[in-house]
Design a protein around this motif. Structure first.
Motif, mmCIF file in Angstrom:
data_model
loop_
_atom_site.group_PDB
_atom_site.id
_atom_site.type_symbol
_atom_site.label_atom_id
_atom_site.label_comp_id
_atom_site.label_asym_id
_atom_site.label_seq_id
_atom_site.Cartn_x
_atom_site.Cartn_y
_atom_site.Cartn_z
ATOM 1 N N ALA A 205 0.816 -1.107 -0.116
ATOM 2 C CA ALA A 205 0.041 -0.115 -0.200
ATOM 3 C C ALA A 205 0.975 1.356 -0.059
ATOM 4 N N GLY A 206 2.467 1.197 0.023
ATOM 5 C CA GLY A 206 3.264 2.265 -0.012
ATOM 6 C C GLY A 206 3.384 3.136 1.335
ATOM 7 N N ILE A 207 2.871 2.197 2.410
ATOM 8 C CA ILE A 207 3.024 2.803 3.670
ATOM 9 C C ILE A 207 4.093 2.128 4.353
ATOM 10 N N GLU A 208 4.813 3.202 5.015
ATOM 11 C CA GLU A 208 5.756 2.729 5.943
ATOM 12 C C GLU A 208 5.558 3.016 7.493
ATOM 13 N N LEU A 209 5.753 1.689 7.981
ATOM 14 C CA LEU A 209 5.126 1.723 9.533
ATOM 15 C C LEU A 209 6.585 2.126 10.453
ATOM 16 N N ALA A 210 6.300 2.565 11.600
ATOM 17 C CA ALA A 210 7.210 2.728 12.643
ATOM 18 C C ALA A 210 7.392 1.863 13.514
ATOM 19 N N GLY A 211 6.408 0.689 13.461
ATOM 20 C CA GLY A 211 6.517 -0.415 14.331
ATOM 21 C C GLY A 211 5.245 -1.331 14.329
ATOM 22 N N CYS A 212 5.571 -2.490 14.724
ATOM 23 C CA CYS A 212 4.519 -3.704 14.659
ATOM 24 C C CYS A 212 4.494 -4.505 16.036
ATOM 25 N N ALA A 213 3.575 -4.251 16.914
ATOM 26 C CA ALA A 213 3.530 -5.053 18.021
ATOM 27 C C ALA A 213 2.658 -6.041 18.380
ATOM 28 N N PRO A 214 2.720 -7.336 17.720
ATOM 29 C CA PRO A 214 1.668 -8.468 18.018
ATOM 30 C C PRO A 214 1.818 -9.353 19.479
ATOM 31 N N ASP A 215 0.753 -9.208 20.159
ATOM 32 C CA ASP A 215 0.854 -9.570 21.291
ATOM 33 C C ASP A 215 0.007 -11.081 21.176
ATOM 34 N N VAL A 216 0.739 -12.219 21.577
ATOM 35 C CA VAL A 216 0.133 -13.600 21.556
ATOM 36 C C VAL A 216 -0.759 -13.946 20.098
ATOM 37 N N TYR A 257 -3.446 -17.844 2.128
ATOM 38 C CA TYR A 257 -3.417 -16.528 1.512
ATOM 39 C C TYR A 257 -3.412 -15.591 2.936
ATOM 40 N N VAL A 258 -3.902 -15.972 3.976
ATOM 41 C CA VAL A 258 -4.127 -15.157 5.215
ATOM 42 C C VAL A 258 -3.122 -15.721 6.387
ATOM 43 N N ASP A 259 -2.317 -16.596 6.061
ATOM 44 C CA ASP A 259 -1.500 -17.099 7.264
ATOM 45 C C ASP A 259 -0.481 -15.963 7.681
ATOM 46 N N GLY A 260 -0.420 -15.719 8.913
ATOM 47 C CA GLY A 260 0.502 -14.617 9.545
ATOM 48 C C GLY A 260 1.823 -15.035 9.327
ATOM 49 N N VAL A 261 2.378 -16.297 8.963
ATOM 50 C CA VAL A 261 3.572 -16.373 8.659
ATOM 51 C C VAL A 261 4.131 -15.960 7.478
ATOM 52 N N ASN A 262 3.058 -16.199 6.348
ATOM 53 C CA ASN A 262 3.333 -15.349 5.056
ATOM 54 C C ASN A 262 3.465 -13.939 4.919
ATOM 55 N N LEU A 263 2.552 -13.457 5.988
ATOM 56 C CA LEU A 263 2.549 -11.976 6.009
ATOM 57 C C LEU A 263 3.811 -11.363 6.802
ATOM 58 N N ALA A 264 4.152 -12.026 7.748
ATOM 59 C CA ALA A 264 5.387 -12.132 8.491
ATOM 60 C C ALA A 264 6.712 -11.976 7.662
ATOM 61 N N LYS A 265 6.615 -12.659 6.711
ATOM 62 C CA LYS A 265 7.857 -13.000 5.983
ATOM 63 C C LYS A 265 8.021 -11.389 4.904
ATOM 64 N N ARG A 266 6.810 -10.758 4.912
ATOM 65 C CA ARG A 266 6.777 -9.345 4.236
ATOM 66 C C ARG A 266 6.977 -8.374 5.011
ATOM 67 N N ALA A 267 6.867 -8.364 6.115
ATOM 68 C CA ALA A 267 6.829 -7.202 6.971
ATOM 69 C C ALA A 267 8.419 -6.864 7.422
ATOM 70 N N VAL A 268 8.539 -5.608 7.487
ATOM 71 C CA VAL A 268 9.749 -4.969 7.578
ATOM 72 C C VAL A 268 9.942 -3.861 8.810
ATOM 73 N N ALA A 269 8.928 -3.651 9.366
ATOM 74 C CA ALA A 269 8.607 -2.386 10.350
ATOM 75 C C ALA A 269 9.585 -3.286 11.490
ATOM 76 N N PRO A 270 10.195 -2.440 12.528
ATOM 77 C CA PRO A 270 10.510 -2.937 13.590
ATOM 78 C C PRO A 270 9.409 -3.770 14.469
ATOM 79 N N ALA A 271 9.663 -4.755 15.390
ATOM 80 C CA ALA A 271 8.535 -5.484 15.840
ATOM 81 C C ALA A 271 8.928 -5.874 17.213
ATOM 82 N N LEU A 272 7.695 -6.001 18.210
ATOM 83 C CA LEU A 272 7.592 -6.431 19.408
ATOM 84 C C LEU A 272 6.668 -7.493 19.459
ATOM 85 N N PHE A 273 6.966 -8.795 19.604
ATOM 86 C CA PHE A 273 5.941 -10.021 19.839
ATOM 87 C C PHE A 273 6.069 -10.215 21.436
#
Length: 330
Positions: A205-216, A257-273
């Motif tokens: 979508a052309g959006i650069e995120l500052a972070g991603c914080a997925p909890d459990v 098509y909606v598996d979070g593993v496949n989406l995670a492979k494409r996520a580049v923002a800093p992350a706190l799981f």
């Protein structure tokens, strides 16, 4: 309750091969292009939240299929912006709730967008909700949302919800109260899965995120989750396939098509799981599968060895507050 999954040492390196369709990126690019065919048309109206230190706004925007999606926007009282922004998605059965029910990010000094999950929200209630009015929602499925439209990725429920999640990110890019350069996505359980989806799809979508914080996070490594836990919501998929025995191949193809593993492979923002090692709802190996495949190099995971799906609760919120402050300070 006990530690039923892999030992922690194995979890830390657990990076399984998860089925990924060849047209994954093309599918999501086309999906987001289709959504952008509808004007976002956001409305942001002030509401009385009964709070002295937080101002709240009732937000509506066009989600998947142009359907209206509701959200709250909370900001510190009197704020004029642009403010660093936390976008929050909610757990299964939850929604934005009442305007006073969740305002911690605004109390911390940020803008806080809290999105309804279409068709859900019965657990928290509230004065309004977002219906899943799509014609695809009428296809036969087990009780709940996990198998709604599951025979085709084009009709699957989470295609619509993931699209809603990205469209709300688009809203952050052009509003005077929101700082488009400083946006973090977060959420617990289903909300964590939606945060991962938003982070994975944001580059498209052309959006650069500052972070991603997925909890459990939920919605990760479906094949393992369905085989490993009897807990709902994953149990809905097994119940469906116990009846429609010939639908397994089509169902798991859609889920890829909606598996979070496949989406995670494409996520580049800093992350706190975060992960809980006694979590029977989102087994720890499914969380680590997404974490270990997460593309961004700046990532960390907080481990709660003796907790079930509640995870770290207030401990994790404290960690998130510190981590988000660091992301927004940069």
């Amino acid at each position: 309750m006990a530690m039923f999954d892999l030992p922690l040492a194995e979890l830390e390196t657990y990076a399984p091969e998860v089925s990924e369709p060849e047209d994954f990126d093309a599918f999501w690019s086309a999906t987001l292009d289709e959504a952008r065919g509808h004007a976002l048309a956001p409305t942001v109206e002030p509401v009385d939240n009964r709070l002295a230190l937080v101002d709240s706004y009732d937000v509506t925007f066009a989600g998947a299929g142009g359907a209206p999606v509701r959200a709250w926007l909370h900001v510190p009282a009197g704020a004029t912006g642009p403010l660093p922004t936390v976008v929050q998605y909610h757990g299964y059965s939850g929604g934005r709730g009442l305007p006073h029910s969740s305002t911690i990010w605004a109390q911390a000094g940020y803008a806080h967008l809290s999105m309804d999950t279409r068709g859900q929200g019965w657990n928290g209630g509230g004065g309004s909700s977002t219906a899943d009015a799509s014609a695809d929602a009428g296809i036969n499925h087990a009780p709940g949302f996990m198998t709604s439209g599951i025979l085709d990725p084009a009709t699957y429920y989470y295609r619509r919800v993931y699209t809603d999640a990205v469209r709300m990110l688009e809203l952050t890019q052009d509003h005077p109260l929101l700082d488009a350069r400083r946006v973090v996505v977060t959420g617990g359980s289903q909300g964590g899965g939606l945060a991962l989806a938003a982070a994975g799809l944001a580059p498209l979508a052309g959006i650069e995120l500052a972070g991603c914080a997925p909890d459990v996070p939920f919605l990760c490594h479906f094949a393992r989750a369905v085989a490993l836990t009897d807990r709902h919501p994953y149990r809905e998929i097994a119940q469906y396939l116990a009846g429609w025995r010939d639908h397994a191949d089509a169902a798991f193809r859609t889920l890829s098509y909606v598996d979070g593993v496949n989406l995670a492979k494409r996520a580049v923002a800093p992350a706190l799981f975060s992960v809980a090692l006694m979590d029977l709802t989102c087994p720890p190996s499914t969380v680590y599968a997404a974490y270990n495949h997460y593309r961004g190099a700046d990532k960390q995971i907080n481990v709660y060895p003796y907790n079930d799906h509640e995870g770290g609760e207030a401990y994790q919120v404290a960690a998130q507050l510190d981590w988000v402050a660091e992301r927004f300070a940069g």
